[in-house]
Design a protein around this motif. Sequence first.
Motif, PDB file in Angstrom:
ATOM      1  N   ALA A  37     -64.157  83.714  31.976  1.00 43.06           N
ATOM      2  CA  ALA A  37     -62.767  83.365  31.635  1.00 43.06           C
ATOM      3  C   ALA A  37     -62.735  81.859  31.423  1.00 43.06           C
ATOM      4  CB  ALA A  37     -61.799  83.788  32.745  1.00 43.06           C
ATOM      5  N   VAL A 190     -48.967  97.123  35.240  1.00 44.67           N
ATOM      6  CA  VAL A 190     -49.882  96.755  36.326  1.00 44.67           C
ATOM      7  C   VAL A 190     -49.530  95.338  36.786  1.00 44.67           C
ATOM      8  CG1 VAL A 190     -52.297  96.318  36.933  1.00 44.67           C
ATOM      9  CG2 VAL A 190     -51.740  98.167  35.335  1.00 44.67           C
ATOM     10  N   GLU A 193     -51.018  88.600  36.143  1.00 46.83           N
ATOM     11  CA  GLU A 193     -50.380  87.377  35.637  1.00 46.83           C
ATOM     12  C   GLU A 193     -49.962  87.518  34.175  1.00 46.83           C
ATOM     13  OE1 GLU A 193     -52.992  84.078  36.557  1.00 46.83           O
ATOM     14  OE2 GLU A 193     -53.248  84.810  38.592  1.00 46.83           O
TER      15      GLU A 193
HETATM   16  N1  LIG Z   1     -50.971  94.191  33.381  1.00 47.43           N
HETATM   17  C1  LIG Z   1     -50.597  95.166  32.606  1.00 47.43           C
HETATM   18  O1  LIG Z   1     -49.535  95.756  32.810  1.00 47.43           O
HETATM   19  C2  LIG Z   1     -51.482  95.626  31.479  1.00 47.43           C
HETATM   20  C3  LIG Z   1     -51.138  96.826  30.840  1.00 47.43           C
HETATM   21  C4  LIG Z   1     -51.921  97.255  29.784  1.00 47.43           C
HETATM   22  C5  LIG Z   1     -52.995  96.526  29.367  1.00 47.43           C
HETATM   23  N2  LIG Z   1     -53.306  95.356  29.999  1.00 47.43           N
HETATM   24  C6  LIG Z   1     -54.447  94.586  29.489  1.00 47.43           C
HETATM   25  O2  LIG Z   1     -55.346  94.342  30.549  1.00 47.43           O
HETATM   26  C7  LIG Z   1     -56.064  93.147  30.282  1.00 47.43           C
HETATM   27  C8  LIG Z   1     -56.052  92.265  31.525  1.00 47.43           C
HETATM   28  O3  LIG Z   1     -54.725  91.801  31.727  1.00 47.43           O
HETATM   29  P1  LIG Z   1     -54.112  91.517  33.169  1.00 47.43           P
HETATM   30  O4  LIG Z   1     -52.922  92.380  33.303  1.00 47.43           O
HETATM   31  O5  LIG Z   1     -55.137  91.544  34.204  1.00 47.43           O
HETATM   32  O6  LIG Z   1     -53.533  90.028  32.905  1.00 47.43           O
HETATM   33  P2  LIG Z   1     -53.892  88.619  33.536  1.00 47.43           P
HETATM   34  O7  LIG Z   1     -53.797  88.648  35.016  1.00 47.43           O
HETATM   35  O8  LIG Z   1     -53.021  87.645  32.794  1.00 47.43           O
HETATM   36  O9  LIG Z   1     -55.413  88.420  33.119  1.00 47.43           O
HETATM   37  C9  LIG Z   1     -55.784  88.069  31.815  1.00 47.43           C
HETATM   38  C10 LIG Z   1     -57.177  87.482  31.843  1.00 47.43           C
HETATM   39  O10 LIG Z   1     -57.559  87.139  30.501  1.00 47.43           O
HETATM   40  C11 LIG Z   1     -58.133  85.850  30.526  1.00 47.43           C
HETATM   41  N3  LIG Z   1     -57.958  85.190  29.235  1.00 47.43           N
HETATM   42  C12 LIG Z   1     -56.833  84.976  28.528  1.00 47.43           C
HETATM   43  N4  LIG Z   1     -57.090  84.296  27.395  1.00 47.43           N
HETATM   44  C13 LIG Z   1     -58.436  84.069  27.395  1.00 47.43           C
HETATM   45  C14 LIG Z   1     -59.319  83.416  26.514  1.00 47.43           C
HETATM   46  N5  LIG Z   1     -58.887  82.843  25.376  1.00 47.43           N
HETATM   47  N6  LIG Z   1     -60.633  83.357  26.828  1.00 47.43           N
HETATM   48  C15 LIG Z   1     -61.089  83.922  27.976  1.00 47.43           C
HETATM   49  N7  LIG Z   1     -60.307  84.571  28.841  1.00 47.43           N
HETATM   50  C16 LIG Z   1     -58.986  84.627  28.558  1.00 47.43           C
HETATM   51  C17 LIG Z   1     -57.402  85.103  31.643  1.00 47.43           C
HETATM   52  O11 LIG Z   1     -58.231  84.085  32.161  1.00 47.43           O
HETATM   53  P3  LIG Z   1     -58.127  82.517  31.889  1.00 47.43           P
HETATM   54  O12 LIG Z   1     -56.660  82.213  31.710  1.00 47.43           O
HETATM   55  O13 LIG Z   1     -58.730  81.911  33.111  1.00 47.43           O
HETATM   56  O14 LIG Z   1     -58.938  82.305  30.665  1.00 47.43           O
HETATM   57  C18 LIG Z   1     -57.259  86.216  32.677  1.00 47.43           C
HETATM   58  O15 LIG Z   1     -58.408  86.292  33.478  1.00 47.43           O
HETATM   59  C19 LIG Z   1     -55.430  92.528  29.042  1.00 47.43           C
HETATM   60  O16 LIG Z   1     -56.199  92.848  27.901  1.00 47.43           O
HETATM   61  C20 LIG Z   1     -54.082  93.204  28.965  1.00 47.43           C
HETATM   62  O17 LIG Z   1     -53.560  93.246  27.658  1.00 47.43           O
HETATM   63  C21 LIG Z   1     -52.585  94.907  31.052  1.00 47.43           C
END
Ligand SMILES: NC(=O)c1ccc[n+]([C@@H]2O[C@H](COP(=O)([O-])OP(=O)(O)OC[C@H]3O[C@@H](n4cnc5c(N)ncnc54)[C@H](OP(=O)(O)O)[C@@H]3O)[C@@H](O)[C@H]2O)c1
Length: 248
Positions: A37, A190, A193
């Motif tokens: 990340a 979920v 952040e």
């Molecule tokens: N939470 C939900 O409700 C949900 C539902 C459906 C799908 N999803 C999917 O699940 C995945 C994980 O999301 P999450 O819910 O765990 O959100 P999160 O807590 O915001 O995590 C997102 C991660 O992506 C990384 N990231 C963002 N931009 C990046 C970049 N340019 N290069 C490298 N890393 C990057 C962030 O790390 P850094 O900022 O440190 O780079 C962070 O570790 C995403 O694809 C999201 O669309 C989430």
Amino acid sequence: MSNIQDQVVIITGASSGIGEATAKELASKGAKLVLAARREDRLKKLQDEIQAAGGQARYQVVDVTSYEQMQELAAFTLREFGKIDVLVNNAGIMPQAFLSKNKVDEWDRMIDVNIKGVLYAIAAVTPSMRERKSGHIINLSSVAGHNIYPGGTVYCGTKHAVKAISEGLRQEEAMSGTSIRVTNVSPGAVSSELLETISDPEMKEGMEDFYKVAIDADRIARAISFAIEQPSDVAINEMIIRPTVQVG
Ligand SMILES: NC(=O)c1ccc[n+]([C@@H]2O[C@H](COP(=O)([O-])OP(=O)(O)OC[C@H]3O[C@@H](n4cnc5c(N)ncnc54)[C@H](OP(=O)(O)O)[C@@H]3O)[C@@H](O)[C@H]2O)c1
């Protein structure tokens, strides 16, 4: 012993939410992890936590929108652990807003991270997987990759693209006999952040209300672990995982 023991797993977006929870779950089952990340402090803390609990982890600071950095991530993993068994292609952002707000920069960013980032990671890890005739790509799509709703248009577009990429990759690898498995994971709400990436105040408020039913990220981590654990002749291709009470 779980057959996750000693599997080498790259997780993008490992610094929070689903990626972090998946790292902890797989580390507890003996996987060798490469955490990727942009936020180094978060990655280092997670690496230290995993190592303190007896697990194996390294980290690499990467921006998934750079193909060069994704190639370096794959090369680093091969140097550290000698192979790549699994990619959890998880990094993503969700700056949702109505199209009429013309947040063109955010559209670009979503396309770069959620689509190009996913493709760059696949491009970086699959050559060595094809050579070994073994590997597993796990792409994080979303319920937004199956549904479309007002305000989520561009995000839904990127997550539909992830679903299409998963299925296309699956068919191409199956046709080529590479034994690479593909799993498309589509979570509902979920706790993570992710909502912090929404800049539009009204949209953020509405999503915070919708996310009152959100489940913990470790629920998704367990599903990912289940897909990896299956015998190598079976691939879990599609998983939709909602909170029990989520309607849409
Ligand atoms: N939470 C939900 O409700 C949900 C539902 C459906 C799908 N999803 C999917 O699940 C995945 C994980 O999301 P999450 O819910 O765990 O959100 P999160 O807590 O915001 O995590 C997102 C991660 O992506 C990384 N990231 C963002 N931009 C990046 C970049 N340019 N290069 C490298 N890393 C990057 C962030 O790390 P850094 O900022 O440190 O780079 C962070 O570790 C995403 O694809 C999201 O669309 C989430």
